[in-house]
Design a protein around this motif. Sequence first.
Motif, mmCIF file in Angstrom:
data_model
loop_
_atom_site.group_PDB
_atom_site.id
_atom_site.type_symbol
_atom_site.label_atom_id
_atom_site.label_comp_id
_atom_site.label_asym_id
_atom_site.label_seq_id
_atom_site.Cartn_x
_atom_site.Cartn_y
_atom_site.Cartn_z
ATOM 1 N N SER A 153 53.767 -47.435 -20.726
ATOM 2 C CA SER A 153 53.715 -46.087 -21.275
ATOM 3 C C SER A 153 53.422 -46.177 -22.771
ATOM 4 O O SER A 153 53.797 -47.155 -23.423
ATOM 5 C CB SER A 153 55.047 -45.350 -21.045
ATOM 6 O OG SER A 153 56.082 -45.952 -21.779
ATOM 7 N N ASN A 176 50.598 -43.578 -20.884
ATOM 8 C CA ASN A 176 49.330 -43.688 -20.172
ATOM 9 C C ASN A 176 48.392 -42.623 -20.734
ATOM 10 O O ASN A 176 48.511 -41.435 -20.422
ATOM 11 C CB ASN A 176 49.540 -43.494 -18.667
ATOM 12 C CG ASN A 176 48.315 -43.882 -17.862
ATOM 13 O OD1 ASN A 176 47.188 -43.574 -18.232
ATOM 14 N ND2 ASN A 176 48.537 -44.552 -16.742
ATOM 15 N N LYS A 221 45.192 -41.897 -20.376
ATOM 16 C CA LYS A 221 44.305 -41.165 -19.460
ATOM 17 C C LYS A 221 45.059 -40.082 -18.696
ATOM 18 O O LYS A 221 44.594 -38.950 -18.561
ATOM 19 C CB LYS A 221 43.641 -42.138 -18.489
ATOM 20 C CG LYS A 221 42.658 -43.098 -19.157
ATOM 21 C CD LYS A 221 42.004 -43.996 -18.132
ATOM 22 C CE LYS A 221 41.007 -44.942 -18.794
ATOM 23 N NZ LYS A 221 40.359 -45.838 -17.800
#
Length: 251
Positions: free
Chosen positions: A171, A173, A175
């Motif tokens: 983490s 993330n 995207k």
Amino acid sequence: MEIELKQYVALVQKKLWFIASLVLLASVAAGFVSYYVVTPRYEASSKLIVNKSIETQGRDDINFDSLRTNAMLVKTYKEIIQTPAILDQVVVKYPELGLTAKDLLDMIRVSSTIDTQVMTISITSLSYEKAAKTVNAVSEVFKSTIPSIMKVDNVVILNEAKPDESVKPVSPNVKINVAIVFVISFMLALGFVFLQDYLDDSIKSERDIELFLGLPTLATISMVRPDELIGKTAAKSTRMVGDTVYANANQ
């Protein structure tokens, strides 16, 4: 219904610049915050298996009941790992980690697949090296302590985390964060546009007059473009005599 759908489509087309700007701005902001602001976190894990006890390893008595019993023990062991009986010993035996029992409890996560004898201990930290060393310490302490708690030695470490391994953070993330913000901002922009149109009670068409005022439309005045006015003015400056067209011109 068809008319209303066309009106909604026309409204979206009219406000498309606003929707696109809001979505683009929110997505860029989400990507910037995820990549540059949020501190990355790493996860390391080790796997343990709850097997038959050492005292019965030489016997040929493995059956479905024994496997089911070991699988049920996994649930008990998952709770034991997160108790002070294990975490306090990790703090004492591995002071170089610089963690408290509460820190460990916040970092640890124990999972297992249904009807299996395998447990996965995961530790999340700001450094992968520290996460790997911590999860290995918890696994070792649990393996050495469980015989005194359960009076049976049936835990085997299948694999340990490698502190020197190069891994990517779990983490944030980027995207996924951008995709979530994209969808949410698009829905909010559409909602704002529709709400603004709903609250706008100004008259925009003949249909609005009949709908809001209940009055029939007697006549309409069309919009005239400047180029049309020029064309009409030029047409008036000409006159026909017989079959010949004459144009007035001031020399």
